[in-house]
Design a protein around this motif. Sequence first.
Motif, PDB file in Angstrom:
ATOM      1  N   LEU A   1      92.016  30.365  12.403  1.00 36.90           N
ATOM      2  CA  LEU A   1      92.454  30.269  11.013  1.00 36.90           C
ATOM      3  C   LEU A   1      93.316  29.021  10.928  1.00 36.90           C
ATOM      4  O   LEU A   1      94.380  28.938  11.562  1.00 36.90           O
ATOM      5  CB  LEU A   1      93.239  31.518  10.614  1.00 36.90           C
ATOM      6  N   TYR A   2      92.838  28.048  10.195  1.00 36.97           N
ATOM      7  CA  TYR A   2      93.583  26.795  10.058  1.00 36.97           C
ATOM      8  C   TYR A   2      94.740  27.022   9.085  1.00 36.97           C
ATOM      9  O   TYR A   2      94.566  27.617   8.018  1.00 36.97           O
ATOM     10  CB  TYR A   2      92.649  25.695   9.551  1.00 36.97           C
ATOM     11  N   ILE A   3      95.908  26.552   9.472  1.00 33.53           N
ATOM     12  CA  ILE A   3      97.129  26.771   8.692  1.00 33.53           C
ATOM     13  C   ILE A   3      97.599  25.453   8.107  1.00 33.53           C
ATOM     14  O   ILE A   3      97.786  24.479   8.847  1.00 33.53           O
ATOM     15  CB  ILE A   3      98.235  27.353   9.607  1.00 33.53           C
ATOM     16  N   ARG A   4      97.795  25.402   6.826  1.00 35.44           N
ATOM     17  CA  ARG A   4      98.230  24.177   6.169  1.00 35.44           C
ATOM     18  C   ARG A   4      99.538  24.379   5.411  1.00 35.44           C
ATOM     19  O   ARG A   4      99.544  24.732   4.242  1.00 35.44           O
ATOM     20  CB  ARG A   4      97.120  23.705   5.213  1.00 35.44           C
ATOM     21  N   PRO A   5     100.664  24.186   6.099  1.00 32.13           N
ATOM     22  CA  PRO A   5     101.947  24.143   5.386  1.00 32.13           C
ATOM     23  C   PRO A   5     102.051  22.777   4.697  1.00 32.13           C
ATOM     24  O   PRO A   5     101.633  21.767   5.272  1.00 32.13           O
ATOM     25  CB  PRO A   5     102.993  24.252   6.499  1.00 32.13           C
ATOM     26  N   PHE A   6     102.555  22.730   3.490  1.00 34.04           N
ATOM     27  CA  PHE A   6     102.762  21.425   2.850  1.00 34.04           C
ATOM     28  C   PHE A   6     103.891  21.494   1.836  1.00 34.04           C
ATOM     29  O   PHE A   6     104.304  22.572   1.420  1.00 34.04           O
ATOM     30  CB  PHE A   6     101.460  20.886   2.223  1.00 34.04           C
TER      31      PHE A   6
END
Lengths: 355, 355
Positions: free
Chosen positions: B139-144
């Motif tokens: 599961l790719y996690i993208r905090p931004f």
Amino acid sequence: MEIKTIADIDIKLASVSKIKDVDFETLSFGNVFTDHMLVCDYENGVWKKPSIEPYAPFMIDPSAKVFHYGQAIFEGMKAYKDEQDDVWLFRPDQNYERFNKSAVRMAMPEVPEDVFMGGLKQLLEIEKDWVKKGKGSSLYIRPFMIATGKGVVAAPAVFYRFMIILSPAKSYYSGEVKVLIAEHFSRAANGGIGAAKAAGNYSAQFYPTKLANEKGYQQIIWTDDATHTKLEEAGTMNVFFRINDTLYTAPTSERILDGVTRKSLIDLAKRENINVEVRPVLVTELVEAAQNGTLQEIFGAGTAAVVNPIVGFEYQGTYYELPKLDQPVALALKEKLNNIQYKLEEDTFGWTVKI
Amino acid sequence: MEIKTIADIDIKLASVSKIKDVDFETLSFGNVFTDHMLVCDYENGVWKKPSIEPYAPFMIDPSAKVFHYGQAIFEGMKAYKDEQDDVWLFRPDQNYERFNKSAVRMAMPEVPEDVFMGGLKQLLEIEKDWVKKGKGSSLYIRPFMIATGKGVVAAPAVFYRFMIILSPAKSYYSGEVKVLIAEHFSRAANGGIGAAKAAGNYSAQFYPTKLANEKGYQQIIWTDDATHTKLEEAGTMNVFFRINDTLYTAPTSERILDGVTRKSLIDLAKRENINVEVRPVLVTELVEAAQNGTLQEIFGAGTAAVVNPIVGFEYQGTYYELPKLDQPVALALKEKLNNIQYKLEEDTFGWTVKI
Ligand SMILES: Cc1ncc(COP(=O)(O)O)c(C=O)c1O
Ligand SMILES: Cc1ncc(COP(=O)(O)O)c(C=O)c1O
């Protein structure tokens, strides 16, 4: 140049205007917006029908590429009102061209002229009461484009949104501006995007500028990133140096924005028989001129302030104060340019365009 | 390392899950998102109460600074599921630290650890069914974080939004990757923002990459912008060169992202008694090694692909094909790293963290 309006546009007017609530005397730059905005979406290779609608927030996906990969460009221009209540633009063709150059560099679609210029004309016709008369007053115009396409994969989007928003501005006074000459940080790379009005170029300057502010400097004059020996430009202004009665400014390049004010001032100065030399200006030359008394003026040139005189600079820990002149060339040129913009003087260059 | 959940958080669950509609076999990277997202707003110096809510578009002002000045940063990390259905992160402390380093460089507020790590833990607990078992799935996690503060004036915003969105990913296969060595365009300036995961760094590469694609190259290996003689990194990967049984990679710098995969591979390779040298690698060395037959491998290293083998490169109009090896070091290292990430092998480094 004559601007044609767009034939096919949706116009939805605001039910009430906010203009009565705005104190035009105490405006701070860029914080108040007019009643309407232009919106035009690009989907899979096609620009859709533009619309003028009430200025309002809009919905966007959290994975929109503008948030993750910074595909965003803008322009900055102004509308001026003359004594006959006509509204004028200053060299809008230059902003339009530059906008599309920025678009190409950021792998974004070019905006058609009728959407950009025609849309702007129609928007300004609706908002003409927001353009106030009197030198110094203007309506700041902010065309911009963002990638609305979704997906956290680093590649150009297929959906974009072009918008124009308008913000009334009064005479720009920034106080005394002292600048720091960049010795470590940089604004642009060789082969980078410095010549584009790309959003990312600006936030990149915030941190170094904050450090400069803490030392008492309002702005930074950027130098070339490879050697830090050549004077390039300020954050949102090109820069001029007057040494021994000659005006110097750096040539535009991949690293330096091709400012409309800069090139207009060069033409104006030449007409006024002022010596102008467009060539790389070295930091060492500037320091030497400051030391031997031949440095007369430094000023920034950009749409917001037209001309922004600089009172002194710091380089390698030493502060150099500029002389206080009775008749600075900076202000004479500003006056001449303003007179053209406000139609107070004949526009022999053909720079002004009526809305 | 143990992650604590946030005590004070608003959780609003989606009424139905989209998971049944997702074909996990045919996922393309970064285009499908899970049911929920984490949102935390920053207003005038204070981080507000975070919330987990249904993934959805949100409202934002046209003058939000992220659109105009590109104040936007992100991270990229992955969650893996082991055979016991436990969910694991790989060195999340490194991503958290790097995120806040990026924040400082972009004049944005640092995100507190409980919001970033605790929020991520809670979000992953809710979305654990989206993490599929089996090597390659993750599961790719993208905090931004984006600047939501309004105003078309080039200065840091006072309002920001931090978000985490999640995208299921299957084994990354990019096909044969040929690269172009950059001779004119560049990714980062000395004293610039290359070491930050700032949004603007990525769109800056789109146009040169498009030109490379048109010539048949999938990626560019960037060189230093001042001289174009030093090999730096690819668009979203650090790069390694294996010459004469030694692995070379450039030291991180202001221009090069400090990749988590890169430093993990360096440690792994050392443990495996592979010679590793971290030092500037010259384009001329690479060409010479290709010519005299000592160049064995080139590969990219990053979270998305872990390791991405490169089959050949072009420099100054000449294409250099790499040998086809039976036992490339690239794949051996990928296997070792994957085994640690999926808990198939003991994690002697202490890199993995259980959710
Ligand atoms: C980086 C930069 N340089 C120079 C300028 C000045 O350009 P112009 O005179 O067209 O406003 C601007 C502002 O637009 C700018 O953003
Ligand atoms: C510019 C750049 N270099 C390198 C990397 C690889 O870093 P990591 O291994 O932490 O994913 C990334 C991706 O995150 C990147 O964006």
